[in-house]
Design a protein around this motif. Sequence first.
Motif, short mmCIF file in Angstrom:
data_model
loop_
_atom_site.label_atom_id
_atom_site.label_comp_id
_atom_site.label_asym_id
_atom_site.label_seq_id
_atom_site.Cartn_x
_atom_site.Cartn_y
_atom_site.Cartn_z
N PRO A 535 1.17 -1.05 -0.09
CA PRO A 535 0.00 0.15 -0.06
C PRO A 535 0.92 1.21 0.00
O PRO A 535 1.81 1.41 0.78
CB PRO A 535 -0.91 -0.01 1.27
N PRO A 536 0.48 2.30 -0.61
CA PRO A 536 1.11 3.73 -0.68
C PRO A 536 1.24 4.48 0.69
O PRO A 536 0.39 3.91 1.61
CB PRO A 536 0.28 4.36 -1.78
N ASN A 537 2.11 5.27 0.71
CA ASN A 537 2.18 6.21 2.09
C ASN A 537 2.59 5.11 3.21
O ASN A 537 2.34 5.66 4.34
CB ASN A 537 1.08 6.89 2.13
N LEU A 538 3.31 4.01 3.18
CA LEU A 538 3.64 3.53 4.36
C LEU A 538 5.05 3.96 5.13
O LEU A 538 5.89 4.38 4.01
CB LEU A 538 3.90 1.85 4.14
N LYS A 539 5.24 3.90 6.12
CA LYS A 539 6.42 4.00 6.68
C LYS A 539 7.57 2.97 6.31
O LYS A 539 7.34 1.83 5.91
CB LYS A 539 6.52 4.23 8.30
#
Length: 685
Positions: A535-539
């Motif tokens: 998934p996008p925008n993960l740490k």
Amino acid sequence: MKKIYYFVLLLMLANLTSQAKNIRIEYPPFVYQGQGFTGLQYTIFVYRGHDETTRLKAIERNDTATIVELQMGSYLWKRFDPTVCLRDERGRQYFIRSIEGDYDIRIGQHFKAPKKGDFMVRLVFPPLPKRVRTIDLTETGGRGEWGFFGIRIDGTPLPPMALPKELERKLSTMPADGDTLPIPKIHFGMATVRGHLLEYRPGMKEQVCLRIGASSYQIKAPCDTILANVLSSGDFLVQVPLTHLTPIEIPLGDQDVFFYAEPDRETELYINMREVSRRRRYGSDSISAPLAYVTSGPLARLSTEWNQLKPTVIEQGIELETQARSVADSLLKEPFAISIQQLEEHLINFFTSHAASRNGSPQMRQLLALNDSLVAVHFISGTLQNVTREREKQRNANRPGNGATQEELDQWRREWGDYWIDADTVEMEHIKLYMRQLQDPRQLLCPPFYDRIVRFLQQLPVLLPELFDNELKARTLQGLQMDKLTPIDSLQQEQELAALPQDYRNYLKYFSDKLARLTEENRHRTGYTIHDLIPPNLKWDEKKKIEEQLMSLTIDSIIAPYRGHPVYVQMWNSSPIDYGSRLNRYAVIPMQKRLADSKAVFVFIDFSFSYQPAWKQQIAQLRGEHYPLPSQIVYQNIVKQLTNDFTDYVYMVFDAEGQRIYPATCNGNSLSVPDFDEIERLLRQ
């Protein structure tokens, strides 16, 4: 007595008739051998299976068949399409009937000779009318450009080439060139290139590719590729965006047609297809005429002169470099006995005083002088790098240990010199050499400039003369657009763009607008789905954890949702200049269109996610399910489950039950490709 005379005459006629029924011509002459590919269409060359190593060995004619005997190489997959035919002077076609030879080869099926070396293939066609004197061996169902054109089958040599009257008139009325090369002036505009292929026969060439700057390095992606369609008359017309007087090449196999173009001007040239083929077969010893006659446009006479002299220029340059290498080796018997500056001076003097004698017009001698100096700079730069490695190796072998006394260090320094010989010193010498080359703006007119100079300068943050600084920045920004197929969008790129002169900004805007149009077209495309495995925008730590979990990912788990359908799986690299991208363009997308009404599912697994913008541009044209992998490690882990060979490319077909029914691997450095005919057959089941 008369009866005996008539009887003998009848016997002679019968004998002649019998001989005419079985005529064999060894190595018949022909005008042109087509290759079926250009530098940008290499995949087509492999996919269609025709290569320039094929030789036309013989033509046999009798009352029942016409047989074409070919000598072929065994290292490529090949296929003779059912549309392979002979075509006579009136355009009548005689399609292939059967294939004879060393192996069991069937029409329309790929084959590969199991043994190394050349082998013979005999293509059997219907008999030709007795009056036919010239034929073409070609393929009407593919992209064309394969085969032999203008084959003489009556046993006579090719007639001398006669230039068209129109061309002779234009050559006789051309204005004389000046004595000096002009200095390129910066001005953005569209150059017009009008071309004619001499002795053209349908299928010889369907497209020509223009290399701007006479450099293969500039050709990066479909949107900056200058391709011109060839009409049935053998003519082509194309507009080329330029910022100044620029050399251009049209690659035709291993021969390059050369000319200049300039913004807001027209260049007209006539390409000698017979000479292209002659040089390809026999080398520069067979030169009899220019590869092309340039009749109008900038430096037209110089361009025609270069098209005749180029092989000689190359051979003289190779000989000069060979002699220079011997000089360098003799000077470097003791690597520390000569300084870098002394070595450089010796080699420059050598190139200046030992250059091969140059003939030609004043402009040609100037152009060759630029070319020689560029060769010298390139050679000296490479020699300095070799010196650095050799000296470092010897110095490390003889350096005292950490416990050496000052007396030992002084002795070592007296024998081997100081520490001045290092990478930084050599790099500065490289820069000085190239900077001297850039003092003359006419360097932009030298054919190999963009290959040898621009690539080097792009790696070094150096202060260049204004003309070359702007040229380099513009080429770099253009390269960024083409590499990732995205318009200029970052703040840094916009600032660099704003600092350029208006003409360069207009030049780059042309390509940005072209990319924007492509993006808009792709935005409206449907039929593809992106499956984000991460998934996008993960740490960072969360992303790393999912990547570790993906190491257990398998092909079976990816295709599981598509059970009940035949599934095509392709693992590829979406870099715009990559092998897989070209294969998609010329083989996969056409196959998808033919299978539009089938139940087949297409799955694409890509590992080059660093090229995300380029990937997004391409997948919009690839109907199917797309899985971008987060790293090449995950990709290679899947590959290891499928094959023991290291490969960047895997092509497979699974049936409706999930069983693999077509496994195929293709290494990016290999010339072998999947059998798309078989893949398409399996997907139709």
